[in-house]
Design a protein around this motif. Structure first.
Motif, PDB file in Angstrom:
ATOM      1  N   ASP A  82     -14.105 -11.711  -1.936  1.00  0.00           N
ATOM      2  CA  ASP A  82     -14.901 -10.653  -1.321  1.00  0.00           C
ATOM      3  C   ASP A  82     -14.158  -9.335  -1.526  1.00  0.00           C
ATOM      4  OD1 ASP A  82     -12.802 -10.871   0.406  1.00  0.00           O
ATOM      5  OD2 ASP A  82     -13.972 -11.512   2.140  1.00  0.00           O
ATOM      6  N   LYS A  83     -14.452  -8.354  -0.717  1.00  0.00           N
ATOM      7  CA  LYS A  83     -13.858  -7.036  -0.936  1.00  0.00           C
ATOM      8  C   LYS A  83     -12.368  -7.011  -0.605  1.00  0.00           C
ATOM      9  CE  LYS A  83     -14.979  -3.669   1.843  1.00  0.00           C
ATOM     10  NZ  LYS A  83     -15.748  -2.611   2.521  1.00  0.00           N
ATOM     11  N   LYS A  84     -11.895  -7.939   0.242  1.00  0.00           N
ATOM     12  CA  LYS A  84     -10.532  -7.884   0.745  1.00  0.00           C
ATOM     13  C   LYS A  84      -9.598  -8.918   0.140  1.00  0.00           C
ATOM     14  CE  LYS A  84     -11.061  -4.547   3.776  1.00  0.00           C
ATOM     15  NZ  LYS A  84     -10.340  -3.259   3.631  1.00  0.00           N
ATOM     16  N   VAL A  85     -10.066 -10.134  -0.095  1.00  0.00           N
ATOM     17  CA  VAL A  85      -9.161 -11.226  -0.403  1.00  0.00           C
ATOM     18  C   VAL A  85      -9.727 -12.088  -1.523  1.00  0.00           C
ATOM     19  CG1 VAL A  85     -10.154 -12.759   1.343  1.00  0.00           C
ATOM     20  CG2 VAL A  85      -7.779 -13.083   0.639  1.00  0.00           C
TER      21      VAL A  85
ATOM     22  N   SER B 281       0.857  -1.190   0.000  1.00  0.00           N
ATOM     23  CA  SER B 281       0.000   0.000   0.000  1.00  0.00           C
ATOM     24  C   SER B 281       0.881   1.223   0.000  1.00  0.00           C
ATOM     25  CB  SER B 281      -0.921   0.024   1.231  1.00  0.00           C
ATOM     26  OG  SER B 281      -0.161   0.019   2.417  1.00  0.00           O
TER      27      SER B 281
ATOM     28  N   ASN C  60     -10.949  -2.634  -9.176  1.00  0.00           N
ATOM     29  CA  ASN C  60     -10.839  -2.284  -7.759  1.00  0.00           C
ATOM     30  C   ASN C  60     -11.128  -0.807  -7.548  1.00  0.00           C
ATOM     31  OD1 ASN C  60      -8.466  -0.968  -8.625  1.00  0.00           O
ATOM     32  ND2 ASN C  60      -7.277  -2.840  -8.320  1.00  0.00           N
TER      33      ASN C  60
ATOM     34  N   TYR D 252     -13.402 -12.879   6.496  1.00  0.00           N
ATOM     35  CA  TYR D 252     -13.613 -11.469   6.820  1.00  0.00           C
ATOM     36  C   TYR D 252     -15.063 -11.149   7.167  1.00  0.00           C
ATOM     37  CZ  TYR D 252      -8.922 -10.243   5.204  1.00  0.00           C
ATOM     38  OH  TYR D 252      -7.563 -10.135   5.069  1.00  0.00           O
TER      39      TYR D 252
ATOM     40  N   THR E  27      -4.149 -10.942  -1.459  1.00  0.00           N
ATOM     41  CA  THR E  27      -4.737  -9.768  -0.800  1.00  0.00           C
ATOM     42  C   THR E  27      -4.277  -8.518  -1.531  1.00  0.00           C
ATOM     43  OG1 THR E  27      -4.654 -10.919   1.318  1.00  0.00           O
ATOM     44  CG2 THR E  27      -5.035  -8.542   1.373  1.00  0.00           C
TER      45      THR E  27
ATOM     46  N   ASN F 292      -5.932  -2.632  -2.903  1.00  0.00           N
ATOM     47  CA  ASN F 292      -7.180  -1.872  -2.879  1.00  0.00           C
ATOM     48  C   ASN F 292      -8.371  -2.821  -2.792  1.00  0.00           C
ATOM     49  OD1 ASN F 292      -5.898   0.752  -3.365  1.00  0.00           O
ATOM     50  ND2 ASN F 292      -5.472  -0.031  -5.412  1.00  0.00           N
ATOM     51  N   ASP F 293      -9.508  -2.267  -2.403  1.00  0.00           N
ATOM     52  CA  ASP F 293     -10.726  -3.074  -2.293  1.00  0.00           C
ATOM     53  C   ASP F 293     -11.156  -3.569  -3.673  1.00  0.00           C
ATOM     54  OD1 ASP F 293     -10.679  -2.568   0.384  1.00  0.00           O
ATOM     55  OD2 ASP F 293     -12.199  -0.991   0.328  1.00  0.00           O
TER      56      ASP F 293
END
Length: 788
Positions: free
Chosen positions: A327-330, A23, A368, A301, A347, A350-351
């Motif tokens: 999902d949104k994270k992984v 990040s 993303n 999550y 992972t 970004n989302d």
């Protein structure tokens, strides 16, 4: 190209966008702004070294919503914002083909043709847009806000899932809406909406994921009626006694079970297997012939599952039955037969909004919440697509260059230590794993071999530990020397100390030359502060990183080696001369310096110099006063040599003030008078002559006062001879007066006015003046001098 940090796991290469698990400290808009301005230093630091950009301009101004590839595999289409737009990339050229802007943000889209030319888009303002090769083609609207879109190719029906129980149908062949499919739910209950639509490619069965009640309804397109309903195990997916949040606190406080929604559905091409993602972060596998789930996978999550897809590709892929759930994270890839073990887990930075797997390959495309869209290549999952087959060569080179990890429970030893342990006969066997200049050997085998080779190893180790502890205790009781930490390499330590002292003295001399003259107290304080600052400078001796060099015998410099002789030839030569006993022949200068050192140590020379300094202010002839000067040749030569060896003192800064001399002097008399002499000394030397001059002048009156002062009165003249103002000695004959020239008026001390010099003739240029411009000088204007 960035590889995953865990080398023991499956290699995951980032070929577009930010690396997995990284990040940036800067926001995306600031990074993009600096890239546009060419300020690349901070941008380069934010990117990991070795990254590549597989597809050029694979990004959106703010975020991307959906991404897909065409069925022919030559183009990629994505939607994003802001401003809402559609982008198409030519994968064969790895570059952007075109971009097209829309009026509203996209929710979902489907490609109607095998290439990019025809597509249908569901927008977030309830509008449905049809796009062709030429651009926007047609727009219509649906009654409710849409959530999902699917296309049934045999009937040319476009299905729209919305916030109500209806599934709207738009027939593209007839160009009109058909009667919607109304979901009844279980027992006639109200349905809040439909989140996802799936059409099985084998038997064309519709699957609708319902919001709130945790069911999946299956409809037959031929009869347009429900043929089955699948109920998810609520007790396995939700915590016990979990209740929904009241819709109106204080008004509707009725206890209701927490809602369970289906957010993703994917059917396998075999027509029997289904993968269903829920709002609780679980993925369930079902066989259409059974109501009991075959496997369950938790994302970890608790976030809604956005994508579920079956990874197919035949024998070229890692195996049959792999699934991708995100999902949104992984993102997790796992085998349906062992869902508890992940094939790999990614992972992103970004989302995630959408994940698309290119069929028959190991490449993943991600939409993303960042500016740059992301692409991951997993060689162990499948081969690279044919339009980027060079990724195979790149990954093979990176795998060859990847450093091997240190084995756990293994000991690294080199060849010499291997021979000491008697294990050199194991070279080439699985017991030794070659690595760099040595081998990894099992820790158990290493301990056993060390005990066999040296049975007293433990006793020696224990004795060494006891000795170190005793030395530490002794240091606390006995005051150690400053160089107590120097146990080995004492010659090197002494050399470093001398260099440090030499540098300190050099800095002191430089500071004395540059600093302004100050008072004695201030100068003393400044010197103390400089000395303190000089003591605080770091050195090799005080640096804890190099403390082992002067303490551990393993770091001792061996002066008998060939490498040391090559690096320090002069030191080796001096040591050999000392050993043989043949010193280097001294030169005449060195012999003279040695003799002067011996003579300068004689106290007679010092006393003679002191007497010489004291007698400087006395008369030159000391024999008259009874002081006899004894001639000593040895003392004279020693004093001369010591004076020659003394360094030149720094130049004394004198104030540049020109004072008026006490008495006017001519050139002849000024040579015999010292500039630094006092008034009394000057008066004693020039007094009688001054008296004569005073008495010879008729117009001057000199009177002495009671306190020793002198008062003088004189009458100035308009014209006088040069000797009136001359303080030098007056010769016997008076100088003859120069004849007075015509038209010349004399005044003051030798100044005159008027008249011309008859001996000097003026040149032509002096009489006419300058007729040319000065050369090499800047002109104040552009005017040209007129030639006379």
């Amino acid at each position: 190209m960035v590889v995953s940090l865990d080398p023991s796991a499956v290699k995951v290469y980032t070929v577009n966008g930010e690396a997995s698990g990284s990040s940036s400290a800067l926001p995306d808009w600031l990074t993009r702004k600096r890239e546009a301005k060419g300020k690349g230093k901070r941008v380069i630091r934010e990117q990991i070294e070795g990254t590549i950009e597989l597809i050029q301009h694979f990004d959106f101004p703010e975020a991307s919503n959906k991404v897909k590839t065409t069925r022919d595999g030559h183009h990629a289409i994505a939607t994003g914002t802001y401003k809402p737009q559609i982008k198409v990339w030519d994968l064969d050229q790895l570059s952007l083909k075109f971009e097209r802007h829309t009026d509203a943000e996209n929710v979902d889209f489907v490609m109607l043709s095998d290439d990019w030319t025809k597509s249908i888009h569901l927008q977030n303002d309830r509008s449905v847009e049809l796009h062709t090769q030429g651009g926007f083609h047609y727009r219509t609207r649906i009654p409710r806000f849409g959530r999902a879109l699917a296309y049934h190719f045999p009937s040319c029906d476009a299905l729209f899932a919305a916030s109500g129980p209806e599934i709207y149908r738009l027939n593209l062949d007839q160009g009109r809406f058909l009667n919607p499919l109304v979901l009844q739910g279980e027992g006639g209950e109200d349905i809040a909406g439909v989140n996802t639509i799936d059409i099985n490619p084998a038997h064309q069965l519709f699957g609708f994921g319902v919001e709130g009640n945790g069911t999946v309804e299956f409809w037959d397109p031929r009869s347009r009626s429900r043929v089955g309903i699948l109920r998810l195990p609520r007790e396995r997916l939700l915590p016990m006694n979990s209740l929904a949040i009241p819709a109106l606190p204080g008004i509707d406080d009725g206890s209701r079970p927490a809602p369970l929604s289906v957010t993703a559905i994917s059917s396998r091409p075999d027509g029997l297997s289904y993968a269903i993602g829920t709002s609780t972060g679980h993925t369930l596998l079902y066989d259409i012939r059974s109501a009991r789930h075959l496997a369950i996978k938790d994302q970890g999550y608790g976030l809604p599952v956005k994508n579920v897809s079956w990874i197919e590709g035949g024998s070229r892929m890692a195996g049959e039955g792999y699934l991708l759930s995100a999902d949104k994270k992984v993102i997790k890839i796992w085998n349906r037969n062992s869902p508890e073990v992940n094939f790999t887990s990614i992972t992103p930075a970004n989302d995630i909004n959408d994940v698309h797997h290119i069929p028959g390959s190991g490449l993943l495309l991600l939409a993303n919440e960042g500016i740059k869209m992301t692409s991951f290549f997993i060689p162990q999952l499948g081969p690279a697509p044919k339009w980027c087959s060079f990724l195979e060569n790149l990954t093979e080179e990176l795998e060859d260059q990847t450093t091997r990890t240190a084995y756990q429970d293994y000991k690294f030893i080199d060849r010499s230590e291997l021979a000491k342990l008697g294990l050199d006969h194991l070279v080439g066997t699985p017991a030794l794993k070659p690595y760099m200049h040595g081998y990894f050997v099992s820790l158990e085998l290493y301990d056993a071999a060390r005990v066999i080779a040296n049975p007293y190893a433990y006793a020696e180790h224990r004795e060494r530990m006891v000795q170190e502890k005793m030395e530490k205790m002794a240091e606390t009781r006995i005051r150690s020397r400053k160089d107590a930490g120097v146990k080995v390499n004492k010659a090197l330590a002494e050399k470093l100390k001398k260099e440090q002292e030499r540098a300190r003295k050099r800095e002191e001399r430089r500071a004395k030359k540059t600093q302004a003259p100050v008072e004695a107290e201030d100068a003393m304080e400044v010197d103390e502060e400089d000395a303190a600052d000089a003591g605080e400078k770091p050195s090799l001796l005080s640096d804890p990183r190099f403390a082992v060099v002067f303490q551990d015998p393993e770091f001792e410099v061996d002066e008998n080696t060939r490498e040391y002789a090559l690096l320090n030839p002069s030191a080796v030569a001096q040591r050999q001369n000392r050993e043989v006993g043949r010193g280097r022949t001294k030169t005449a200068v060195e012999e003279e310096e040695e003799e002067s050192d011996k003579s300068s140590s004689d106290p007679l020379s010092e006393s003679d110099e002191n007497e010489k300094d004291k007698s400087g202010s006395e008369s030159e002839d000391s024999d008259d006063a009874g002081k006899l000067w004894q001639d000593n040749i040895r003392v004279r030569m020693g004093a001369r040599a010591s004076a020659r060896k003394q360094s030149r003192p720094p130049p004394r800064r004198e104030p540049k003030v020109r004072l008026v001399p006490l008495q006017a002097q001519n050139d002849a008399s000024s040579r015999g008078v010292d500039k630094n002499a006092t008034f009394g000394q000057r008066r004693s030397q020039l007094g009688p002559k001054g008296k004569e001059r005073a008495s010879s002048r008729e117009d001057a009156a000199v009177r002495r006062t009671a306190d020793g002062g002198i008062e003088m009165t004189f009458i100035p003249r308009t014209s006088s001879s040069g000797h009136d103002y001359d303080d030098g000695p007056v010769s016997g004959k008076a100088k003859a007066k120069e004849p007075k020239r015509k038209g010349v008026e004399t005044f003051g001390a030798g100044m005159e006015r008027g008249g011309e010099d008859p001996e000097r003739e003026m040149s032509e240029a002096e009489r006419k003046g300058r007729t040319k411009r000065r050369q090499g000088m800047r002109s104040g204007s552009k005017n040209v001098f007129r030639k006379l």
